[in-house]
Design a protein around this motif. Structure first.
Motif, PDB file in Angstrom:
ATOM      1  N   SER A  20      -0.455  -2.489   7.776  1.00  0.00           N
ATOM      2  CA  SER A  20      -1.654  -3.797   7.652  1.00  0.00           C
ATOM      3  C   SER A  20      -1.866  -3.277   8.852  1.00  0.00           C
ATOM      4  O   SER A  20      -1.140  -3.560  10.681  1.00  0.00           O
ATOM      5  CB  SER A  20      -1.236  -4.929   7.419  1.00  0.00           C
ATOM      6  N   GLU A  48      -9.259  -5.467   8.907  1.00  0.00           N
ATOM      7  CA  GLU A  48      -8.343  -5.465   8.931  1.00  0.00           C
ATOM      8  C   GLU A  48      -8.096  -4.442   7.600  1.00  0.00           C
ATOM      9  O   GLU A  48      -8.739  -3.944   6.964  1.00  0.00           O
ATOM     10  CB  GLU A  48      -7.385  -6.762   8.521  1.00  0.00           C
ATOM     11  N   ALA A  89       1.334  -5.164  10.439  1.00  0.00           N
ATOM     12  CA  ALA A  89       1.687  -6.432  10.161  1.00  0.00           C
ATOM     13  C   ALA A  89       2.637  -4.645   8.866  1.00  0.00           C
ATOM     14  O   ALA A  89       2.064  -4.435   8.414  1.00  0.00           O
ATOM     15  CB  ALA A  89       1.429  -7.335   9.113  1.00  0.00           C
ATOM     16  N   SER A  90       3.695  -5.638   8.767  1.00  0.00           N
ATOM     17  CA  SER A  90       4.180  -5.197   7.371  1.00  0.00           C
ATOM     18  C   SER A  90       3.759  -5.518   6.051  1.00  0.00           C
ATOM     19  O   SER A  90       3.326  -6.619   6.437  1.00  0.00           O
ATOM     20  CB  SER A  90       5.405  -5.529   8.145  1.00  0.00           C
ATOM     21  N   ASP A  91       3.464  -5.135   4.937  1.00  0.00           N
ATOM     22  CA  ASP A  91       3.606  -5.227   3.845  1.00  0.00           C
ATOM     23  C   ASP A  91       4.283  -6.620   3.797  1.00  0.00           C
ATOM     24  O   ASP A  91       5.748  -6.325   3.543  1.00  0.00           O
ATOM     25  CB  ASP A  91       3.603  -4.638   2.752  1.00  0.00           C
ATOM     26  N   GLY A  92       3.696  -7.492   2.920  1.00  0.00           N
ATOM     27  CA  GLY A  92       4.386  -8.655   2.636  1.00  0.00           C
ATOM     28  C   GLY A  92       4.915  -9.527   3.977  1.00  0.00           C
ATOM     29  O   GLY A  92       5.756 -10.198   3.449  1.00  0.00           O
ATOM     30  N   TYR A  93       4.591  -9.513   4.777  1.00  0.00           N
ATOM     31  CA  TYR A  93       4.814 -10.211   6.411  1.00  0.00           C
ATOM     32  C   TYR A  93       3.348 -10.416   6.732  1.00  0.00           C
ATOM     33  O   TYR A  93       3.183  -9.504   6.570  1.00  0.00           O
ATOM     34  CB  TYR A  93       6.199  -9.875   6.770  1.00  0.00           C
ATOM     35  N   TYR A  94       3.955 -11.701   7.154  1.00  0.00           N
ATOM     36  CA  TYR A  94       2.547 -12.041   8.220  1.00  0.00           C
ATOM     37  C   TYR A  94       2.589 -11.849   9.650  1.00  0.00           C
ATOM     38  O   TYR A  94       1.138 -11.956   9.885  1.00  0.00           O
ATOM     39  CB  TYR A  94       2.270 -13.569   7.856  1.00  0.00           C
ATOM     40  N   GLU A  95       3.565 -11.456   9.929  1.00  0.00           N
ATOM     41  CA  GLU A  95       3.461 -11.794  11.548  1.00  0.00           C
ATOM     42  C   GLU A  95       2.876 -10.553  11.675  1.00  0.00           C
ATOM     43  O   GLU A  95       2.838  -9.256  11.290  1.00  0.00           O
ATOM     44  CB  GLU A  95       4.922 -11.320  11.867  1.00  0.00           C
ATOM     45  N   GLN A  96       1.831 -10.825  12.890  1.00  0.00           N
ATOM     46  CA  GLN A  96       1.039  -9.518  13.695  1.00  0.00           C
ATOM     47  C   GLN A  96       1.700  -9.651  14.979  1.00  0.00           C
ATOM     48  O   GLN A  96       2.194 -10.616  15.658  1.00  0.00           O
ATOM     49  CB  GLN A  96      -0.218  -9.514  13.431  1.00  0.00           C
ATOM     50  N   TYR A  97       1.609  -7.745  15.064  1.00  0.00           N
ATOM     51  CA  TYR A  97       2.421  -7.550  16.441  1.00  0.00           C
ATOM     52  C   TYR A  97       1.573  -7.082  16.841  1.00  0.00           C
ATOM     53  O   TYR A  97       0.774  -6.536  16.661  1.00  0.00           O
ATOM     54  CB  TYR A  97       3.736  -6.912  16.258  1.00  0.00           C
ATOM     55  N   ARG A 141      -9.590  -4.533   4.183  1.00  0.00           N
ATOM     56  CA  ARG A 141      -9.372  -6.116   2.590  1.00  0.00           C
ATOM     57  C   ARG A 141     -10.070  -6.403   2.781  1.00  0.00           C
ATOM     58  O   ARG A 141      -9.924  -8.409   2.751  1.00  0.00           O
ATOM     59  CB  ARG A 141      -7.657  -5.461   2.938  1.00  0.00           C
ATOM     60  N   ASN A 142      -9.650  -7.454   5.030  1.00  0.00           N
ATOM     61  CA  ASN A 142     -10.790  -8.251   5.294  1.00  0.00           C
ATOM     62  C   ASN A 142     -11.715  -7.897   6.106  1.00  0.00           C
ATOM     63  O   ASN A 142     -11.490  -7.108   6.923  1.00  0.00           O
ATOM     64  CB  ASN A 142      -9.397  -9.114   6.577  1.00  0.00           C
TER      65      ASN A 142
END
Lengths: 115, 112
Positions: B31, B48, B94-102, B55-56
């Motif tokens: 993502s 995104e 972000a990793s798939d399935g996780y919400y934290e954005q770096y 996707r968004n």
């Protein structure tokens, strides 16, 4: 509409003093909640996050935040600030929907540390 | 792991030109999100991408577009630049399935 309010644009505290940065949100349901920090000329670094469970969450650099559902707040705290904490702090929210990676940010609070 | 990288870091363009910004996410992250940061409007979500699909989407005009490649690297394009497009453009992965954005360090775009 979804919104995040950080009432304090600028806060000045003395080194070693405690800190609390305020964040209130308006959202349809309890969202995911985040605090980010931005140093001058840099990107955003994630300090901590709240997804569910214990309403007091611990983050990096000695920061913690407390989620209060009744007040729609997610305030950031630190017991004793260091000069290196001077930066801009952003509260953000995101929907609890798989695949909805879309953060809404507050306007930020600039933190100045007096020596 | 290496963090999110953005190139170039600084860019100066003239009104009416177009610009392409690049973002390489953290390895394994599929993502990639883009945000615009300005003193007046703050941080605003642009769009995104996930697995090469948008996707968004935020509320920006069609002059702002993006794409994602099979290796998850993403580009953002702004056509017909306006003075108001001057901003720091931040990319986050972000990793798939996780919400934290770096977030990456950003690209500072100045339109003259």
């Amino acid at each position: 509409a979804q919104s995040v309010t950080q009432p304090d644009i600028h806060i000045t505290v003395s080194e070693g003093a405690s800190l609390e940065l305020r964040c209130n949100y308006s959202y349809g349901a309890t969202p995911y909640l985040f605090w980010y920090v931005q140093s001058p000329g840099q990107g955003l670094q994630l300090l901590l996050k709240y997804f569910s469970g214990d309403t007091l969450v611990q983050g990096i650099k000695g920061f913690e935040a407390e989620f209060k559902r009744s007040q729609s707040s997610f305030n950031l705290r630190k017991p004793s600030v260091h000069w290196s904490d001077a930066a801009e702090y952003f509260c953000a929210v995101g929907p609890k929907i798989q695949g909805a990676q879309k953060l809404v940010f507050g306007q930020g609070t600039r933190l100045t540390i007096n020596p | 792991k290496a963090g999110v990288t953005q190139t170039p870091r600084y860019l100066i363009k003239t009104r009416g030109q177009q610009v392409t910004l690049s973002c390489s996410p953290i390895s394994g992250h599929r993502s990639v999100s883009w945000y615009q940061q300005t003193p007046g409007q703050g941080l605003q979500f642009l769009f995104e991408y996930f697995s090469e699909t948008q996707r968004n989407k935020g509320n920006f005009p069609g002059r702002f577009s993006g794409r994602q490649f099979s290796n998850s690297r993403s580009e953002m394009n702004v056509s017909t630049l306006e003075l108001g497009d001057s901003a720091l453009y931040l990319c986050a992965s972000a990793s798939d399935g996780y919400y934290e954005q770096y977030f990456g360090p950003g690209t500072r775009l100045t339109v003259t």
